[in-house]
Design a protein around this motif. Sequence first.
Motif, PDB file in Angstrom:
ATOM      1  N   LYS A  81       0.969  -1.150  -0.001  1.00 42.83           N
ATOM      2  CA  LYS A  81      -0.069   0.120  -0.123  1.00 42.83           C
ATOM      3  C   LYS A  81       0.934   1.292  -0.036  1.00 42.83           C
ATOM      4  O   LYS A  81       2.022   1.245   0.145  1.00 42.83           O
ATOM      5  CB  LYS A  81      -0.856   0.106   1.159  1.00 42.83           C
ATOM      6  N   PRO A 282      -2.179   5.658   6.071  1.00 42.89           N
ATOM      7  CA  PRO A 282      -2.369   5.068   4.714  1.00 42.89           C
ATOM      8  C   PRO A 282      -2.866   6.136   4.016  1.00 42.89           C
ATOM      9  O   PRO A 282      -3.688   6.946   4.289  1.00 42.89           O
ATOM     10  CB  PRO A 282      -3.593   3.881   5.367  1.00 42.89           C
ATOM     11  N   GLU A 283      -2.446   6.264   2.772  1.00 45.80           N
ATOM     12  CA  GLU A 283      -3.044   7.150   1.589  1.00 45.80           C
ATOM     13  C   GLU A 283      -4.550   6.981   1.331  1.00 45.80           C
ATOM     14  O   GLU A 283      -4.706   6.024   0.768  1.00 45.80           O
ATOM     15  CB  GLU A 283      -2.272   7.268   0.380  1.00 45.80           C
ATOM     16  N   PRO A 284      -5.524   7.670   1.871  1.00 46.68           N
ATOM     17  CA  PRO A 284      -6.825   7.466   1.534  1.00 46.68           C
ATOM     18  C   PRO A 284      -7.259   7.200   0.196  1.00 46.68           C
ATOM     19  O   PRO A 284      -8.262   6.842  -0.270  1.00 46.68           O
ATOM     20  CB  PRO A 284      -7.433   8.395   2.476  1.00 46.68           C
ATOM     21  N   LEU A 286      -5.667   6.222  -2.457  1.00 44.69           N
ATOM     22  CA  LEU A 286      -5.265   5.073  -3.325  1.00 44.69           C
ATOM     23  C   LEU A 286      -5.416   3.621  -2.796  1.00 44.69           C
ATOM     24  O   LEU A 286      -5.036   3.320  -1.578  1.00 44.69           O
ATOM     25  CB  LEU A 286      -3.614   5.019  -3.271  1.00 44.69           C
ATOM     26  N   PRO A 287      -6.347   2.783  -3.307  1.00 48.38           N
ATOM     27  CA  PRO A 287      -6.877   1.565  -2.987  1.00 48.38           C
ATOM     28  C   PRO A 287      -5.270   0.623  -2.784  1.00 48.38           C
ATOM     29  O   PRO A 287      -4.398   1.018  -3.580  1.00 48.38           O
ATOM     30  CB  PRO A 287      -7.688   1.117  -3.743  1.00 48.38           C
ATOM     31  N   PRO A 288      -5.301  -0.217  -1.652  1.00 45.85           N
ATOM     32  CA  PRO A 288      -4.227  -0.916  -1.543  1.00 45.85           C
ATOM     33  C   PRO A 288      -3.708  -1.911  -2.893  1.00 45.85           C
ATOM     34  O   PRO A 288      -4.845  -1.964  -3.795  1.00 45.85           O
ATOM     35  CB  PRO A 288      -4.399  -1.718  -0.543  1.00 45.85           C
ATOM     36  N   LEU A 289      -2.693  -2.314  -3.047  1.00 49.43           N
ATOM     37  CA  LEU A 289      -2.448  -3.231  -4.252  1.00 49.43           C
ATOM     38  C   LEU A 289      -2.355  -4.694  -3.794  1.00 49.43           C
ATOM     39  O   LEU A 289      -1.809  -4.971  -2.551  1.00 49.43           O
ATOM     40  CB  LEU A 289      -1.061  -2.930  -4.615  1.00 49.43           C
ATOM     41  N   HIS A 290      -2.997  -5.730  -4.391  1.00 54.91           N
ATOM     42  CA  HIS A 290      -2.971  -7.063  -4.219  1.00 54.91           C
ATOM     43  C   HIS A 290      -1.893  -7.473  -5.298  1.00 54.91           C
ATOM     44  O   HIS A 290      -2.234  -7.639  -6.427  1.00 54.91           O
ATOM     45  CB  HIS A 290      -4.325  -7.535  -4.072  1.00 54.91           C
TER      46      HIS A 290
ATOM     47  N   ALA B  53      -6.314  -1.026   6.378  1.00 56.31           N
ATOM     48  CA  ALA B  53      -5.530   0.255   5.906  1.00 56.31           C
ATOM     49  C   ALA B  53      -6.478   1.033   5.222  1.00 56.31           C
ATOM     50  O   ALA B  53      -6.510   2.338   5.084  1.00 56.31           O
ATOM     51  CB  ALA B  53      -4.165  -0.016   5.093  1.00 56.31           C
ATOM     52  N   GLN B  54      -7.698   0.496   4.516  1.00 56.80           N
ATOM     53  CA  GLN B  54      -8.610   0.979   3.813  1.00 56.80           C
ATOM     54  C   GLN B  54      -9.980   0.514   3.873  1.00 56.80           C
ATOM     55  O   GLN B  54     -10.001  -0.676   3.871  1.00 56.80           O
ATOM     56  CB  GLN B  54      -8.140   1.017   2.258  1.00 56.80           C
ATOM     57  N   LEU B  58     -12.123  -1.360  -2.486  1.00 56.67           N
ATOM     58  CA  LEU B  58     -11.439  -1.558  -3.748  1.00 56.67           C
ATOM     59  C   LEU B  58      -9.872  -1.861  -3.689  1.00 56.67           C
ATOM     60  O   LEU B  58      -9.481  -1.916  -2.689  1.00 56.67           O
ATOM     61  CB  LEU B  58     -11.399   0.003  -4.474  1.00 56.67           C
ATOM     62  N   GLY B  59      -9.457  -2.364  -4.908  1.00 51.04           N
ATOM     63  CA  GLY B  59      -8.101  -2.945  -4.918  1.00 51.04           C
ATOM     64  C   GLY B  59      -7.472  -2.743  -6.394  1.00 51.04           C
ATOM     65  O   GLY B  59      -8.229  -2.686  -7.186  1.00 51.04           O
ATOM     66  N   ASN B  60      -6.178  -2.694  -6.339  1.00 49.55           N
ATOM     67  CA  ASN B  60      -5.539  -2.600  -7.712  1.00 49.55           C
ATOM     68  C   ASN B  60      -5.994  -1.459  -8.606  1.00 49.55           C
ATOM     69  O   ASN B  60      -6.270  -2.112  -9.745  1.00 49.55           O
ATOM     70  CB  ASN B  60      -5.386  -3.988  -8.266  1.00 49.55           C
TER      71      ASN B  60
END
Lengths: 485, 97
Positions: A81, A282-284, A286-290, B53-54, B58-60
Motif C-alpha cells: 500500500k 495510509p493514503e486514503p 489510493l486503494p491497496p495493491l494485491h 488500511a482502507q 477497492l484494490g489494484n
Amino acid sequence: MTSAAPGFRVVIGLEAHVQLKTRSKMFCACPADYANAEPNTRVCPVCLGMPGVLPVINRRAVDLTILTGLVLDCRIPEHAKFDRKNYAYPDLMKWYQISQYDLPLCVNGHLDVTIDGSADRVRIRRVHLEEDTAKLTHVTASDGAPASLIDVNRSGAPLMEVVTEPDIKTPAQAAAFGEQLRGLLRWIGVSTANMDEGALRIDANVSVWPADHPVGAAKVEIKNMNSFRALSRALAYEIERQTELRRRGGALVQETRGWDEASGTTLVQRTKEEAHDYRYFPEPDLPPLHVTRARVDQLRAQLPRMPDDVAADLTSQGAPSADVAELLHDRALTDYAQAVIQAGADVPAAVTWIVHDLRRVLNARGLAADAIPIPPPELAALLQLRANGSVSSTMAADVLDEMFATGKPAAAIVHARGPQISAADQLLAIARQVIQENPQAVSDYHAGKQRALQYLMGQVMRLTRGKANPGAVSALIEQELGGTG
Amino acid sequence: MSIERQQVDHVAALARLDLTDAERERLRGELGRILEAFQVLDTLDTSGIPPTAQVIPLGNVERGDTVADPLPRGQVLRNAPRVEDGQIRVPPVLDES
C-alpha cells in the motif's frame, strides 16, 4: 582510510533513490521526462497538489519496482500500500509525499558485492515506490532579495528507493555496491541510473563504534553525493571524523550532514532535535495493491538473462574475458553482439570486434548501441569476409565506416573497392619499399619482436589502402627479411 | 485523557501553526477529549480482525503508463503568490533536500 581504524568498527547502510523509466508520472499522466522542459510545463492539477484531485497508480512504475526487487532476490509480498509522509517543505506541493511505509513492494533481498574477486553479501531491507519532489533553486531574485524558486516538473515523477541493511563496512564497498546496483538497473532497463542527471541518488548512513562496544542506534546520514567517488570520499571523511570523535571520548550525535565537494568535508544540515516526525498514515486516495503470484511470475519471465550468465556463456566459447566484461557494461551492445553471433559470427571475433572496432565507430559518430543502423547479419557477413581473408583488418574497419555512412552491405562495398591484391609481383615492390623505410622495425623484427611484423604489415596495408591480402603480405615480408627473426 | 502542553506545541510546530497561549490551552482540552472519544475503540476485541488500511472495497486501481497534455504554464502559475522566471517564488528556505 579504506577500513575501520584498529579498535573501531564501521557500520554503513545505503539508500538509493532511482528515477524510473516511465513515460508518465507516478500518479498522473504528465510526462515524466522533464530534462529539457521549461520550468513548470510538465504539471497538472494532480502533481500540483490541488484540492479534490485523485491520484492513480502508474502500473508500469509498480512493474519496474517489482522487476528490480526480483533481480535483488527480494520477496514480493502479496499486499502493498501507499502512505502519506507528512512534512512541511516547499519541495512538496501537498505538504506530504506519497510513499510506502510498512507495506513496501519488495522486501528482504540481497546483492553480492564483488571487490577484487571476493564477494560480500549486502542484504536489501526493502525496495519501495514513492513520488519525486519539486526542484528548489535558492537565488537572489530580481529585486535583490533572497528567494527560493520552485519548478514543479520533477514533482510526482516515479522514484524507487532501494534500502540496504547496515552490512557495508568500507567506503570502497559502498561505491562498489552503487556501481553494481547501477549496472543491474541499466541491464534490466528500469532506469538510466545516471548520477549526474539525478536519476540515481545515493544517501549513506554511517556510524563508527568502539570494537568492544555494541553497535547502537545513533548514525549520521550523509547526502548530496553526485558520483561514486563523492560517495566514497564522503564516507571516508565521515569515518575519520567520527573515529576522531570517539578517540576523544565523544558521543555520536545523530544528524544529517551534507557532502561539500569543494572542501571535501561534510557539514551539519539537521540535528536530531529537528529530525522529522513524518506522521505516516495510509493514503486514503489510493486503494491497496494485491500483487498476485501470476503478476510476479509474468514479470519474472520478462527479465533478461543476467550479465553473469551471459559472461559465462561468451567466455566458455572463447571470447576474451576482458572484452566480455567491457561488452557487458552496455546491455544494448550485448544484445547486438548476441544477435551477430546468432547470425553465424565466430564468438571471440564478434565480441572483440564489437567491443573495439564497432564501438570506435559508434563513439566517433556519437551513436548509442541501441541506434546501430547495421542489421546484425550484415555485421556477421563482414566478420566472415575478414575471417576468410577476403578483407584485411584495416580494410574491414574502413568497410564498417562505409556501411555506417551508406547503409550498403559489406560485400557490395568490398566489391566496389576492387579486387584484393594477392599477386606477389604487385606486393613485392611495396613490401621492399616499406622494409627500406623502416630500419628500426626491421631490427626489432630480427630481435624477435612479433609486433614489428604487425607494424610492417600495417604499413603495406596503408600503402595499398587495405586491399593487400594479409596472408600474402605477411609471407612476403618474412621471406624478404629471411624468415623468422 | 490529559494532553501535555508540550505535545500541543509539538503538533502545532509540525503543522506550522502559530498559536497564542489561549489557543494552546483550548486545544489542549479539545485534543484530550478527541483522544478520549477514540479510546472507546480500545474496549473492542479486535483479535480476529485483520489490520485494515482502507475501508473502501477497492484494490489494484492502476492506470496504464500513458501521457496526457499538462496544463499551460499560465494556468499552473495563476495561484502562485509571486512568479519569477516561470517559477513559483517563495521566501528563501534552507536546502534540506
